[in-house]
Design a protein around this motif. Sequence first.
Motif, mmCIF file in Angstrom:
data_model
loop_
_atom_site.group_PDB
_atom_site.id
_atom_site.type_symbol
_atom_site.label_atom_id
_atom_site.label_comp_id
_atom_site.label_asym_id
_atom_site.label_seq_id
_atom_site.Cartn_x
_atom_site.Cartn_y
_atom_site.Cartn_z
ATOM 1 N N ARG A 1 -11.912 7.040 -2.649
ATOM 2 C CA ARG A 1 -10.929 6.403 -1.766
ATOM 3 C C ARG A 1 -9.535 6.980 -1.999
ATOM 4 O O ARG A 1 -8.737 7.083 -1.060
ATOM 5 N N MET A 2 -9.227 7.373 -3.247
ATOM 6 C CA MET A 2 -7.930 7.998 -3.503
ATOM 7 C C MET A 2 -7.880 9.399 -2.912
ATOM 8 O O MET A 2 -6.855 9.824 -2.360
ATOM 9 N N ASN B 1 -7.130 8.972 0.660
ATOM 10 C CA ASN B 1 -5.725 8.645 0.914
ATOM 11 C C ASN B 1 -4.834 9.881 0.821
ATOM 12 O O ASN B 1 -3.940 10.075 1.657
ATOM 13 N N GLU C 1 1.693 4.540 4.662
ATOM 14 C CA GLU C 1 0.692 3.554 4.252
ATOM 15 C C GLU C 1 -0.328 4.175 3.305
ATOM 16 O O GLU C 1 -0.722 3.554 2.314
ATOM 17 N N ASN C 2 -0.756 5.396 3.595
ATOM 18 C CA ASN C 2 -1.681 6.068 2.680
ATOM 19 C C ASN C 2 -1.014 6.363 1.344
ATOM 20 O O ASN C 2 -1.654 6.254 0.290
ATOM 21 N N ARG D 1 1.330 4.554 -0.013
ATOM 22 C CA ARG D 1 1.457 3.277 -0.717
ATOM 23 C C ARG D 1 0.163 2.917 -1.449
ATOM 24 O O ARG D 1 0.197 2.355 -2.549
ATOM 25 N N GLU D 2 -0.977 3.286 -0.869
ATOM 26 C CA GLU D 2 -2.262 2.988 -1.496
ATOM 27 C C GLU D 2 -2.483 3.784 -2.783
ATOM 28 O O GLU D 2 -3.227 3.352 -3.667
ATOM 29 N N ILE D 3 -1.864 4.938 -2.880
ATOM 30 C CA ILE D 3 -2.058 5.795 -4.061
ATOM 31 C C ILE D 3 -0.770 5.903 -4.867
ATOM 32 O O ILE D 3 -0.567 6.883 -5.593
ATOM 33 N N ARG D 4 0.067 4.893 -4.775
ATOM 34 C CA ARG D 4 1.371 4.922 -5.420
ATOM 35 C C ARG D 4 1.295 5.259 -6.904
ATOM 36 O O ARG D 4 2.128 6.037 -7.400
#
Length: 334
Positions: free
Chosen positions: A4-5, A8, A100-101, A103-106
């Motif tokens: 999933r990362m 992203n 947004e992508n 932010r998911e892998i911040r």
Amino acid sequence: MLARMAANFYWLGRYAERTENTARLLEYQVTRLVDTDADELALGWRVVYRALSQSPPQAPADVDEAEAFLIADAYTLTGGLVEDTTNPASMISCWGMARENAREIRPRLPLRVWVCLNQGFLWLQETEFAEAWGEGPAALVSQAIDRLRLLAGVVDANMARDDAWRFLELGRYVERLQQQIVLLDVWDRIGRPDGDGLALSWADLLRVCGAFEPYRRDRSLTLHRGSVLGFLMRNPEVSRSLHYAIGRIESTLRGIDPAGGRPPLAAPHRLTLRVSAALELDPGEAEAAPDAADAASNAASGEVFGPLTRDSRTLHDLVQATYVDYPVTAGLPS
């Protein structure tokens, strides 16, 4: 890294590249508003919208009405591709999806990369489009391009060359390959001379792709259809040529999956080799007899762009299936 990362990072690269592509096409169109005939502007808007897979605007048939329509509605047409959050191809939508992508892998993203991406999105979100348009139609999109190129530089300067960076680069160049194939195809089909002699300039296509000066240095001051298309397809030194994009895709795939690059080849590696071979097909390019070359290349280039479009989309599907959506029990080759 987690699948999933990887997804992203991949989509972060794709959406950032998509935002810049929209901005470059808009910059080309809005800089022509002052000194371009209404029918040429209408043709330009058709190409821009088709290149972005959008329905093109319908201008009135009457010349005087069309001129008034295109001048008055250039503001609306541009705004729809800049600030319309309901349009998935608009700059604000694509930049927002990239954010947004990210932010998911911040936790895996360097602080400077996040700050640059976030500040750019907030700048565009808070900009009053009407005021920016009053300062100059091309000012806003030119600033957006500068911010996106700054983001690319910050990524290059701050990210380690690990799988996170490779997936981001893979997404960036898969998107670039797809967008450039569509642009060349649309420009060739819609922008060529029609019965009234109306056409878009091949020099403008080179400028949109940042290849005008390299072309003049390497080729000549005279531009011909076959020569320009061949240059933008096969030149390895122009960053928006198809050859350059597929080369970067090949190198990032080798870093992500070294075993997949050895026989038997993994499906994404195999397809990139096929695309590279397709780019070497001669679309009728010949410097000696440009008129004859263009006549001979009309069908040939069409035969190339159709398969290239399908293969570039299939490449995305194979990347997702091989490195993101694969069964947990299968895993990746070691």
